[in-house]
Design an enzyme around this catalytic site. Structure first.
Site, PDB file in Angstrom:
ATOM      1  N   ARG A  59      45.135  38.122  42.158  1.00 37.62           N
ATOM      2  CA  ARG A  59      44.969  37.418  40.880  1.00 37.62           C
ATOM      3  C   ARG A  59      46.250  36.643  40.648  1.00 37.62           C
ATOM      4  NH1 ARG A  59      44.835  35.125  36.563  1.00 37.62           N
ATOM      5  NH2 ARG A  59      43.569  35.636  34.776  1.00 37.62           N
ATOM      6  N   GLU A  67      36.170  30.137  33.675  1.00 31.49           N
ATOM      7  CA  GLU A  67      35.211  31.015  34.367  1.00 31.49           C
ATOM      8  C   GLU A  67      34.135  30.179  35.059  1.00 31.49           C
ATOM      9  OE1 GLU A  67      35.577  34.270  34.626  1.00 31.49           O
ATOM     10  OE2 GLU A  67      37.377  34.269  33.380  1.00 31.49           O
ATOM     11  N   ARG A 101      43.524  44.523  41.467  1.00 29.61           N
ATOM     12  CA  ARG A 101      43.917  43.288  42.148  1.00 29.61           C
ATOM     13  C   ARG A 101      45.437  43.161  42.075  1.00 29.61           C
ATOM     14  NH1 ARG A 101      40.336  39.109  38.730  1.00 29.61           N
ATOM     15  NH2 ARG A 101      41.518  40.235  37.152  1.00 29.61           N
TER      16      ARG A 101
END
Length: 184
Positions: A59, A67, A101
């Site tokens: 990330r 998004e 992540r």
């Protein structure tokens, strides 16, 4: 005149709290480094890295891209893909998020470099902001140096002024606001 903080007047616990409060922030955090090849782009701020035989979800630190279902989500993903898809990258990171992540700063070679030992000099996270592919995510900028935070803020201001990417829209909706209103 007596000193303000005479040691016999403060309990040991209070002295320890003061010590940690004022000394720890000056101790630099040690960043881990991970290198490998980008094998998948999930969206404008998340990728998968293959390092050895291990895959890692990455990330991008201090940015937030639109998004998938949001305006400019596809633009952000394509932009990140153009920067790193199939490329050898280096990740500088210090922590993982709630989804495990790795949260990191991604570095890639300058495409003009023609030798095998090129230094990775392009900050991919910054490029996403500079091109209008992502917001500088001030809420999570704590993992950045002051110099990086200043560069990211300038990059976002540049993208806004020049109406690049998501800033070409009159009032773009930040991904964190969009997620709140579209929470399932």
């Amino acid at each position: 005149m007596k000193p303000l903080f005479h040691h016999s007047r403060l309990p040991t616990f209070t002295l320890l709290v003061l010590l940690f409060t004022f000394c720890l922030p000056t101790i630099p955090l040690q960043a881990a480094v991970l290198s490998g090849q980008v094998i998948h782009i999930s969206d404008g701020d998340t990728l998968t890295l293959l390092s050895g035989k291990q895959q890692y979800k990455i990330r991008l630190l201090a940015i937030d891209a639109p998004e998938h279902d949001q305006a400019f989500g596809n633009h952000a993903k394509k932009n990140l893909s153009a920067l790193v898809s199939g490329q050898s990258v280096t990740i500088h990171w210090q922590q993982r998020d709630q989804y495990q992540r790795i949260i990191g700063q991604v570095w890639v070679n300058n495409p003009d470099c023609k030798t095998i030992d090129c230094e990775k000099t392009i900050d991919v996270n910054l490029q996403q902001v500079l091109s209008g592919g992502a917001w500088w995510y001030r809420h999570f900028a704590g993992g950045q140096t002051a110099a990086d935070a200043a560069r990211y803020e300038q990059a976002e201001n540049h993208a806004r002024r020049n109406r690049l990417g998501l800033w070409s829209k009159q009032k773009p909706i930040a991904p964190w606001q969009w997620r709140r209103s579209h929470h399932r």
